[in-house]
Each structure stands twice: as structure tokens, then as C-alpha cells.
Design a protein around this motif. Structure first.
Motif, short mmCIF file in Angstrom:
data_model
loop_
_atom_site.label_atom_id
_atom_site.label_comp_id
_atom_site.label_asym_id
_atom_site.label_seq_id
_atom_site.Cartn_x
_atom_site.Cartn_y
_atom_site.Cartn_z
N GLU A 226 0.83 -1.20 0.00
CA GLU A 226 0.00 0.00 0.00
C GLU A 226 0.87 1.25 0.00
O GLU A 226 0.58 2.22 -0.73
CB GLU A 226 -0.92 -0.02 1.22
CG GLU A 226 -1.98 1.07 1.22
CD GLU A 226 -2.90 0.97 2.42
OE1 GLU A 226 -4.12 1.11 2.24
OE2 GLU A 226 -2.39 0.76 3.54
N ALA A 227 1.94 1.23 0.80
CA ALA A 227 2.85 2.38 0.81
C ALA A 227 3.50 2.57 -0.55
O ALA A 227 3.62 3.71 -1.05
CB ALA A 227 3.91 2.18 1.89
N GLU A 228 3.90 1.48 -1.19
CA GLU A 228 4.51 1.57 -2.52
C GLU A 228 3.51 2.11 -3.54
O GLU A 228 3.85 2.96 -4.37
CB GLU A 228 5.00 0.19 -2.96
CG GLU A 228 6.18 -0.33 -2.15
CD GLU A 228 6.53 -1.77 -2.49
OE1 GLU A 228 5.67 -2.46 -3.09
OE2 GLU A 228 7.65 -2.21 -2.16
N ALA A 229 2.26 1.63 -3.47
CA ALA A 229 1.24 2.07 -4.43
C ALA A 229 0.92 3.55 -4.28
O ALA A 229 0.61 4.23 -5.26
CB ALA A 229 -0.03 1.23 -4.25
N GLU A 230 0.98 4.05 -3.05
CA GLU A 230 0.66 5.46 -2.80
C GLU A 230 1.87 6.37 -2.90
O GLU A 230 1.77 7.58 -2.69
CB GLU A 230 0.02 5.58 -1.41
CG GLU A 230 -1.33 4.88 -1.30
CD GLU A 230 -1.90 4.93 0.11
OE1 GLU A 230 -1.19 5.46 1.02
OE2 GLU A 230 -3.02 4.44 0.31
N GLY A 231 3.04 5.80 -3.21
CA GLY A 231 4.24 6.61 -3.35
C GLY A 231 4.82 7.10 -2.05
O GLY A 231 5.62 8.05 -2.03
N ARG A 232 4.46 6.46 -0.94
CA ARG A 232 5.01 6.85 0.36
C ARG A 232 6.29 6.08 0.64
O ARG A 232 6.49 4.99 0.10
CB ARG A 232 3.99 6.54 1.47
CG ARG A 232 2.73 7.37 1.41
CD ARG A 232 1.83 7.10 2.60
NE ARG A 232 1.09 5.84 2.51
CZ ARG A 232 1.30 4.79 3.26
NH1 ARG A 232 2.28 4.80 4.16
NH2 ARG A 232 0.57 3.70 3.12
N PRO A 233 7.17 6.60 1.49
CA PRO A 233 8.36 5.83 1.88
C PRO A 233 7.93 4.53 2.55
O PRO A 233 7.05 4.52 3.41
CB PRO A 233 9.06 6.77 2.88
CG PRO A 233 8.57 8.13 2.54
CD PRO A 233 7.16 7.96 2.06
N VAL A 234 8.57 3.45 2.15
CA VAL A 234 8.12 2.14 2.62
C VAL A 234 8.72 1.75 3.96
O VAL A 234 8.25 0.80 4.59
CB VAL A 234 8.44 1.04 1.59
CG1 VAL A 234 7.73 1.32 0.28
CG2 VAL A 234 9.93 0.92 1.37
N LYS A 235 9.75 2.48 4.42
CA LYS A 235 10.43 2.05 5.63
C LYS A 235 9.50 2.01 6.83
O LYS A 235 9.51 1.06 7.62
CB LYS A 235 11.63 2.95 5.91
CG LYS A 235 12.47 2.55 7.13
CD LYS A 235 12.78 1.05 7.18
CE LYS A 235 13.60 0.58 6.00
NZ LYS A 235 13.83 -0.89 6.07
#
Length: 639
Positions: free
Chosen positions: A444-453
């Protein structure tokens, strides 16, 4: 029921079914969809030639027969619409609606055999329609329809229903003095073949037909026809069962070999399944969506007759139900039919075969027996108590309520992120649900362009709990290690836990191993050469690691040595070992050619790529081979 409404009411229920499922069509691929469809490159080679269609039809590793009818349907889906999950799910829904119609048509022929012979024809038709509506609109079927790979199960059910419809129609014709024996036997054999080549449980079509004959028609036919029917069932039901029993007696290790890859034994499975069958009945008659799930690994296997506590009561209860079904076969035919149909439907996937313990899609066709039997038994009392009009209104309300539950569950399935989080919330003790929830946080973080850490750190709690619940599964342990990507260190305890699981897991997961080694090779995961060597050794030492998997491990390790360690000689040695482990796979020859080119050994590259070309019978690596040949030609051209 007025004659005009006889045609419109079934269509209205089919439309209601389509509306109930429509919001579930927008979810993505899941779980076994990937190896069977999304990552199945053989399926995606179809180009109109008969050769490639045959390759696609035989591209599944599932089942003994490779399920070519189902695989052809997936290939057609891809050929016409590409790798669109929406298109795949629309076809699945269309098949389910077709099956609903077949269930209704079969019910029209079965109900008169299960009720009093002087039953009002309109009420008998209403019973068949209501039972078909219950089946079509039941939320338990959502996973069997919206989970793309379960088209195998749907298609097997389609052909099974078509064959049973032929059988019931043929028997009705025979009861009226008309020819029907060929329709009975021919329909079962023709559609049974298609059902079996869709999914192996299609072989149960003859056992279903025996239930219809023994309980509904009771072999009422002229002596000659009765003899033919008896012989037919001896050849198609009794003989295969005896042959299977003899085979097991002569090859006792066959089943045990399958159980070597499971966390439970044959005895534990046999003790567990009676309790699982009651779970299924609970979900059928109390269809609360929160109890349903793609995963049911939170239902524990029985360890003995008394643990868990419900094990022995479940076994005794089924013995009582079967005894009652036999004793009441004349007076309560519908009850006997319900029990027999349900148990026949589960006789393959819920008995001795070393399959997973619980999957709700196994009820897709078996659940029709209890639904029809309960409807037949309840209809007289409901009609007498409420009257005809109120009974029809109550039936309509029940179908609307059921379709609402199905729509709610389909809505959950309409988004993979939503499905993962809801499933984990409803099943907090399911390792797979927790793993999916953790992985979905990252996706979900990757799909929304957020940092995944931040998502990786949050997901670790789910991965750790899932790993603790299932001490041999590699998925959550590997996901935990991968969550430390781009960090200076991976906890040694996490690496050791993954090493142990790679060595001892019952079914080695090559894709999981490759994902970890690929991350280390690409420099995203801080694993030392010693860590990598220990993981590789553990994977190679696992008894379930076959030759093709060993070849892939050696190949991936060779890439690691070349990219991260700059050890070209070791990379070549490992890739040659991969070729030796799986000499028929062109991929490893292609990689050998790439290494030879990198080392400026053009002659060796030519030798390897020509061998790869000879092995690539399905033209799967045509573009890769052509690209390397171009590089070889360029390397030989004087500058």
C-alpha cells in the motif's frame, strides 16, 4: 405461480446474483493465481498456433491430469483480454451464473423425487427455484468465484451439473416409457470427462449420479435397464474405489510420501476432517461473512481423538447422521439426499489425500445437497404456517438478505488491500492472514508513493506473530528478513530462523528463497557472504528440494557470486552445476552464455546458446536467445 413468472423469476435471481457480485470484480490476483496464471509464461505464449495452445493447456503443475480444460480457458482469457484481473473475474462470474441456472434445472428434476408424489407442481418448482437461489446467492461461494484460479472448480462443477442434468432427464424419460438410457450414461461419461480435465474432483460425477439414482429414482426401471444402470455404477463407482484401495494396499508409501510435505499426518487429517465438515455446515446454514475467509489455517489439526475437544464428538455425530440417513431413506428422502450429496462431494478433498485441511471453495457443489434437502424439509411447514403468499414473500426476503451478505463480502474482495486487512482482523490467529496484512502494508505504501520504511517497521509485528504461529512456514520469516532492506544490519536471530525454516519446511518455496537472494545480490539486504552460504546450504539440504529447485538455487547463487563477489569462476562453476541438475531447462544455458560473453569466451557463449535454442521447444526464451546471438555476432565482428 403464474406461467409467465416461471420464466422471469429465475432470470431475476440471476440478475440479483450478478448485482451481488459486481463490486467484487475489481480486486486483483491472489495467492495461487500467480503460479498458475500471472507468472505462468507458458500460458502467455498463445499466438493462435495449435502448438502453443497445447503448451498452454498443459502448463499447470496442479493435479495429476494438469487440468487442461481450465488452463485453456485461462489462455483464452489472456489471448482476448490480456492479463486483466477484471476480465478473468467477469468470466468467473458468468460461469457461476450459468451454474446457478444448471442447479435450478437439475432441481426441477430432483425435487419431485424427494417430495410426496402428489406434491403441487408449482410448489415443487418453487422449492427448486428457492434452493437454487440460496446456492447462487450464498456468500460462502464468493471466494470460489472471485478467486480467479478457482475457475478450475467452477468449470468442473459446470460439466458435473450438465452431466447430472442429462442423467436426471434421461431417468425421467425412462419413467415415462421413453428412451433415456443413452442420455443417462452418455451424458455422465461425456461431461464427466470434461469435468475431470477441468479439476480432478470431476470424477465424483458418477458418485453424485448414484446418489440421485439410489435415493431419488431407486432403480425403478425395467429389468434390462436396471441391469445396465447397475453395471454402469459398478464400473464407474465401485470398480475405481476398489482399484484405489488395492493400489494403496500395494503402495502404502504413496500417501505417506505426500504427507512428508505436511505439518500433519494422515491419521491427524482423518481425525480433523469431521470437525472441519461441521465448520462447513455452520457456514452454510449461518452464513456470517466474518467467519469465512480465503485462509482457514487458524483451525487446528487434531492431535488425537480428544484434542481439540470437538474431535471425538464430531466423529460420533457424523456416524449418527449417516445412520439416520440410512434409517430414514424411505420416510425422509430429502434428509438422506442432503447427507449423501454433501459427503460424496467431500469424499475426495476431505478424506485421505494429503491436501490442506480447510478450504471453503470445496463446498461449491457439495453445499447444494444440504440447501436443497433443508428447503424440501422446511417447505411444507412454512407454507402451512404462513400461507402461500406470505411464504413466497418470506422466501424473497431471505434471498434478498442472503444477496446482501454476498454483496458485502464481494465488496471486501473488490480491493486486495481491504481484503487483506479485513481477513487479518476477522482471523487474528491465521498465519497466512497476518502475513498478507503485513505484506499489504508495504504494498500500500509503494502504491501510494510513500516511503516504505515506516510500513516495513509496522509490518514486522504481523510477520513475527505469523512466524510464531507457524514455526515451519518460510513466508513470514522471509518477509521479516526482507523488511530490513536498506538497513545496515539484519538481526542475526532473524537470519538463523530463516535458515532453519529453509532446511526444515515441508514444501520448499523456491520463489521465497529467490526473493531473499535477489535482494542480497542487488545490494538491498545486508547479508554477509557467510549468511548467504548458510541459507543456500540449508535450501539444498531440504529433503523436499527437487532437482529443478536445486538448479534454480545454484543458478541464483552463481549470480550472487558474479554480481556481489566479482567471482566469475565461482559463478561459472555454480551455473554449470545448475545445468547438470536440470539439463532440460534452457534458462541455465542462457545464463551460462551471458557469463561466457562477460568473460569474453565467445565460443563458449555460442555453444551454450545453441544448446538453449535446441531445448526451448515452446519458444519461451526466443527473445532472450535472439538478443544473445546478436551480442555474439557483434563480438565476432572486427572493429
Amino acid at each position: 405461480m403464474k406461467s409467465g413468472s416461471r420464466h422471469y423469476t429465475p432470470l431475476a435471481i440471476l440478475l440479483l446474483g450478478a448485482l451481488a457480485y459486481v463490486r467484487g470484480l475489481f480486486g486483483g490476483f491472489l495467492f495461487d493465481d500467480y503460479p498458475n496464471i500471472v507468472s505462468n509464461t507458458l500460458l502467455q505464449t498463445v499466438d493462435g498456433s495449435l502448438f502453443h495452445w497445447m503448451i498452454a493447456a498443459l502448463s499447470s503443475g496442479a493435479g495429476l491430469l494438469r487440468r487442461p480444460v481450465s488452463m485453456l480457458s485461462f489462455a483464452l482469457n489472456f489471448y482476448w483480454f490480456g492479463m486483466s484481473p477484471l476480465a478473468f473475474k467477469i468470466v468467473n462470474l458468468a460461469i457461476h451464473l450459468l451454474n446457478g441456472w444448471l442447479v435450478y434445472r437439475l432441481g426441477l428434476r430432483l425435487v419431485p423425487q424427494l417430495v410426496s408424489r402428489n406434491e403441487d407442481p408449482d410448489r415443487a418448482r418453487g422449492i427448486a427455484l428457492f434452493a437454487a437461489g440460496l446456492w447462487l446467492l450464498h456468500p460462502l461461494n464468493v471466494s470460489g468465484v472471485m478467486y480467479v484460479v478457482q475457475r478450475m472448480n467452477e468449470l468442473s462443477a459446470s460439466f458435473t451439473l450438465a452431466g447430472l442434468l442429462c442423467y436426471a432427464e434421461g431417468r425421467l424419460r425412462m419413467s415415462q416409457g421413453r428412451p433415456g438410457l443413452f442420455l443417462c450414461c452418455g451424458g455422465i461419461l461425456a461431461f464427466g470427462t470434461l469435468a475431470t480435465f477441468s479439476k480432478e474432483n470431476g470424477v465424483l460425477i458418477t458418485a453424485y449420479a448414484l446418489v440421485i439414482e439410489a435415493i431419488g429414482f431407486r432403480f425403478a426401471a425395467p429389468a434390462q435397464a436396471r441391469g445396465v444402470l447397475g453395471g454402469f455404477f459398478i464400473l464407474t463407482v465401485l470398480a475405481p474405489c476398489l482399484a484405489f484401495a488395492i493400489y494403496l494396499g500395494l503402495h502404502p508409501g504413496w500417501l505417506q510420501h505426500g504427507y512428508a510435505e505436511r505439518t500433519f499426518t494422515l491419521e491427524q487429517r482423518l481425525l480433523t476432517e469431521p470437525r472441519v465438515l461441521f465448520h462447513y455446515l455452520l457456514w452454510i446454514f449461518v452464513p456470517w461473512p466474518a467467519w469465512m475467509s480465503l485462509y482457514h489455517d487458524d483451525i487446528p489439526a487434531a492431535t488425537d481423538w480428544l484434542h481439540p475437544l470437538g474431535t471425538l464428538p464430531a466423529i460420533l455425530a457424523w456416524l449418527v447422521l449417516m445412520a439416520l440417513a440410512v434409517a430414514l431413506r424411505r420416510r425422509q428422502t430429502a434428509f438422506t439426499f442432503a447427507v449423501a450429496w454433501f459427503l460424496v462431494g467431500h469424499s475426495m478433498e476431505s478424506t485421505v489425500l494429503p491436501l490442506e485441511l480447510v478450504f471453503e471453495h470445496r463446498n461449491y457443489l457439495p453445499m447444494y445437497g444440504p440447501l436443497l434437502g433443508a428447503t424440501v424439509l422446511a417447505a411444507p411447514a412454512v407454507s402451512q404456517r404462513l400461507g402461500r403468499r406470505r411464504a413466497m414473500a418470506a422466501a424473497a426476503f431471505a434471498l434478498l438478505a442472503l444477496s446482501t451478505l454476498t454483496a458485502l463480502r464481494a465488496y471486501t474482495w473488490g480491493d486486495n488491500f481491504r481484503l487483506a486487512f479485513v481477513t487479518a482482523a476477522d482471523h487474528p490467529d491465521s498465519p497466512r492472514a497476518l502475513y498478507d496484512a503485513g505484506r499489504t502494508l508495504i504494498q500500500e505504501a509503494e502504491a501510494e508513493g510513500r516511503p516504505v520504511k515506516a510500513a516495513q517497521i509496522e509490518a514486522r509485528a504481523d510477520f513475527q506473530r505469523a512466524a510464531a504461529l507457524d514455526p515451519l512456514s518460510v513466508f513470514s520469516s522471509a518477509a521479516l528478513v526482507l523488511s530490513y532492506s536498506d538497513e545496515p544490519q539484519v538481526p542475526p536471530a532473524a537470519i538463523e530462523d530463516l535458515r532453519f525454516r529453509f532446511e526444515h519446511t515441508g514444501i520448499f518455496q523456491i520463489a521465497v528463497f529467490s526473493s531473499v537472494l535477489r535482494a542480497a545480490t542487488d545490494g538491498k539486504l545486508a547479508l554477509s557472504p557467510t549468511d548467504i552460504e548458510s541459507l543456500v546450504k540449508a535450501a539444498l539440504d531440504n529433503p523436499s528440494t527437487g532437482n529443478s529447485m536445486r538448479a534454480q538455487i545454484l543458478n541464483d547463487y552463481g549470480r550472487y557470486q558474479f554480481v556481489r563477489r566479482n567471482d566469475a569462476q565461482q559463478a561459472v562453476t555454480l551455473t554449470l552445476a545448475a545445468v547438470a541438475q536440470d539439463p532440460s531447462n534452457p534458462l541455465f544455458r542462457i545464463n551460462l552464455a551471458k557469463l561466457a560473453l562477460a568473460l569474453n569466451r565467445v565460443d563458449k557463449a555460442q555453444e551454450a546458446i545453441e544448446a538453449a535454442q535446441r531445448l526451448d521447444h515452446a519458444d519461451l526464451y526466443r527473445k532472450d536467445i535472439a538478443g544473445i546471438m546478436t551480442q555474439i555476432a557483434a563480438a565476432r565482428t572486427p572493429h
